[in-house]
Design an enzyme around this catalytic site. Structure first.
Site, short mmCIF file in Angstrom:
data_model
loop_
_atom_site.label_atom_id
_atom_site.label_comp_id
_atom_site.label_asym_id
_atom_site.label_seq_id
_atom_site.Cartn_x
_atom_site.Cartn_y
_atom_site.Cartn_z
N TYR A 87 0.91 -1.27 0.04
CA TYR A 87 0.10 0.03 0.05
C TYR A 87 0.85 1.02 -0.05
CZ TYR A 87 0.70 0.96 4.94
OH TYR A 87 1.03 1.01 6.45
N CYS A 88 0.18 2.31 -0.41
CA CYS A 88 0.89 3.55 -0.49
C CYS A 88 -0.05 4.69 0.05
CB CYS A 88 1.59 3.81 -1.80
SG CYS A 88 0.43 3.89 -3.14
N ALA A 89 -0.01 5.88 -0.64
CA ALA A 89 -0.93 6.79 -0.17
C ALA A 89 -2.42 6.75 -1.01
CB ALA A 89 -0.56 8.34 -0.54
N PHE A 116 -3.38 4.06 2.05
CA PHE A 116 -3.48 4.66 3.07
C PHE A 116 -4.67 5.76 3.20
CE2 PHE A 116 -2.02 7.07 7.00
CZ PHE A 116 -1.78 6.01 7.97
#
Length: 129
Positions: A87-89, A116
């Site tokens: 996952y990232c932003a 996120f």
């Protein structure tokens, strides 16, 4: 699995929340936060996730053991058969990082599609870094 986008397991808030609630977490699945460390310092991370920043180290999952240890001293390199959920932003870097991991031989890969931002919107637990 490989790098075919359809082969990535897609996760949502509920499935990631179930993962971190499991008594076997993080042994059974590794959450990989690919945001830069400065982003984690501002907002925290999903509990138990490891940080492997994609923008500054896009080839990290291709590193040999010595290079990995030099780059991520306190993070054990996941085994090739370990299930990884990236996952990232917002999801874009997570997908790119999963593709690199697939090229490096990892096969059991997933992406938290909302990443996120979705985690925060759903009031998921976070931990400071």
């Amino acid at each position: 699995m490989g790098s075919n986008p359809s082969s990535l397991k897609l996760h949502d808030f509920n499935s990631v929340n179930t993962i971190i609630a499991s008594p076997d977490y993080p042994k059974n699945i590794t959450l990989v936060d690919v945001r830069e460390f400065s982003e984690l310092q501002k907002s925290g991370k999903i509990p138990g996730a490891i940080n492997v920043p994609f923008n500054s180290q896009p080839s990290a999952f291709k590193y040999d053991q010595a290079t990995w240890e030099e780059s991520f001293a306190n993070v054990p390199k996941p085994a090739l058969d370990q299930e990884l959920v990236f996952y990232c932003a917002a999801g874009r870097r997570a997908k790119a990082a999963a593709d690199v991991a697939a090229e490096a031989g990892y096969e059991n890969l997933g992406v938290y599609t909302g990443s996120f931002t979705d985690w925060q919107n759903n009031k998921g637990k976070t931990e400071a870094v």
